[in-house]
Design an enzyme around this catalytic site. Structure first.
Site, PDB file in Angstrom:
ATOM      1  N   LYS A   1      -3.934  -4.226  -9.811  1.00  0.00           N
ATOM      2  CA  LYS A   1      -2.884  -4.351  -9.034  1.00  0.00           C
ATOM      3  C   LYS A   1      -1.525  -4.160  -9.910  1.00  0.00           C
ATOM      4  CE  LYS A   1      -5.045  -5.620  -4.908  1.00  0.00           C
ATOM      5  NZ  LYS A   1      -5.838  -4.210  -4.587  1.00  0.00           N
TER       6      LYS A   1
ATOM      7  N   TYR B   1       1.005  -1.254  -0.274  1.00  0.00           N
ATOM      8  CA  TYR B   1      -0.438   0.234   0.147  1.00  0.00           C
ATOM      9  C   TYR B   1       1.097   0.858   0.276  1.00  0.00           C
ATOM     10  CZ  TYR B   1      -3.446  -3.660   1.319  1.00  0.00           C
ATOM     11  OH  TYR B   1      -4.728  -4.430   1.965  1.00  0.00           O
TER      12      TYR B   1
ATOM     13  N   HIS C   1      -6.527   1.796  -1.694  1.00  0.00           N
ATOM     14  CA  HIS C   1      -5.938   0.533  -2.069  1.00  0.00           C
ATOM     15  C   HIS C   1      -4.655   0.425  -2.458  1.00  0.00           C
ATOM     16  CE1 HIS C   1     -10.275  -0.313  -2.488  1.00  0.00           C
ATOM     17  NE2 HIS C   1     -10.245   1.517  -2.677  1.00  0.00           N
TER      18      HIS C   1
END
Length: 299
Positions: A252, A213, A221
């Site tokens: 991600k 993070y 997020h």
């Protein structure tokens, strides 16, 4: 840090918040309420640290590890001198809390009775009440008198401390246990990302070692799914493809990294023993770690 069967736990909420706010250490809450032991959504103390987190805190001189079982066993067999005073103080506080609860209930009861009196004394739209009847309605009901609850009439609330130190004296640092056994590859990556200001939580739900993070997870997020590897370790191409697709699917990046191999003496730049574990006493902060981010791009 309390060690219990290879788990590294923190019980003090002040320590937990300080580490999160100041040192980017998250851990995982594992405590549940006795009333609902099967729920796993809102967990509380104690906080379980990852082995990498515990190692980092010990390395920085912010913590040391104690055997929780042996410390409690020794304290129970020979109670400290201040234990009697601690128990007396705890009982006094519990009694004061119980009295406050009883008094609050009495005040609430009086408020309800007063509202009932007012309701009975107030005539309806079609009804008229004469003065004598009105006075009789008000004054016939006996007045409730509030009495201060006494110690003999109140049962003290049972209080279980959330920390062991106190009432048990804080163990000496000279009895600190050795560092946790951690993979040198994962620890090198963890320390590199931590030094860069990232927060990290366990990445099991995404099939990786760490969810990374850019700030506190309560506000951000995760941006990366991280996996640590040795510099000369072979990585299956299917793992790279699967990780890249997984990371892109959840918005991600799939991040891999490791300590760079020293080209001068052909030795690793991580504190690795011959078994691939982090070797205590060697400082990897000067070792160079490189990271690569993989994303999946489809036609």
């Amino acid at each position: 840090i309390s060690q219990t069967v290879r788990r590294y736990l923190l019980y003090d909420i002040n320590t937990v918040t300080w580490l999160r706010r100041t040192h980017n250490i998250l851990g995982v809450f594992i405590g549940s309420l006795p009333q609902s032991p099967q729920q796993n959504v809102f967990l509380g103390l104690p906080l379980e640290l990852q082995p990498e987190e515990a190692t980092l805190l010990v390395e920085k001189g912010l913590a040391f590890i104690v055997d929780d079982f042996q410390t409690h066993k020794k304290a129970i067999r020979s109670p400290p001198l201040g234990m009697a005073n601690y128990r007396a103080t705890a009982r006094k506080e519990a009694l004061a809390t119980a009295k406050a609860v009883v008094k609050h209930k009495q005040l609430k009861t009086q408020e309800v009775l007063q509202r009932l009196k007012v309701r009975q004394a107030t005539p309806g739209p079609d009804k008229t009440v004469d003065k004598d009847e009105h006075d009789e309605t008000i004054f016939d009901t006996p007045q409730e008198t509030s009495s201060e609850p006494t110690s003999s009439s109140v049962i003290p609330y049972s209080s279980t401390p959330t920390t062991s130190y106190p009432p048990i004296p804080t163990p000496s640092e000279q009895f600190s246990l050795p560092l946790p056994e951690v993979s040198a590859a994962s620890y090198a990556l963890f320390k590199h990302l931590h030094a860069s200001g990232y927060f990290m939580s366990p990445g099991l739900r995404f099939g990786c070692q760490f969810s990374v993070y850019p700030g506190d997870p309560l506000r951000f997020h995760s941006h990366f799914l991280a996996m640590g590897h040795d510099w000369d370790e072979e990585i299956d191409i299917l793992d790279l493809i699967g990780g890249g697709r997984l990371g892109t699917g959840v918005k991600k990046g799939w991040l891999i990294g490791g300590a760079v191999k020293n080209s001068d003496n052909n030795e690793k730049h991580d504190a690795t023993s011959e078994h691939g574990q982090f070797e205590a006493g060697r400082k990897p902060e000067d070792f160079h770690v490189r990271t690569f981010c993989i994303e999946w791009g489809g036609m």
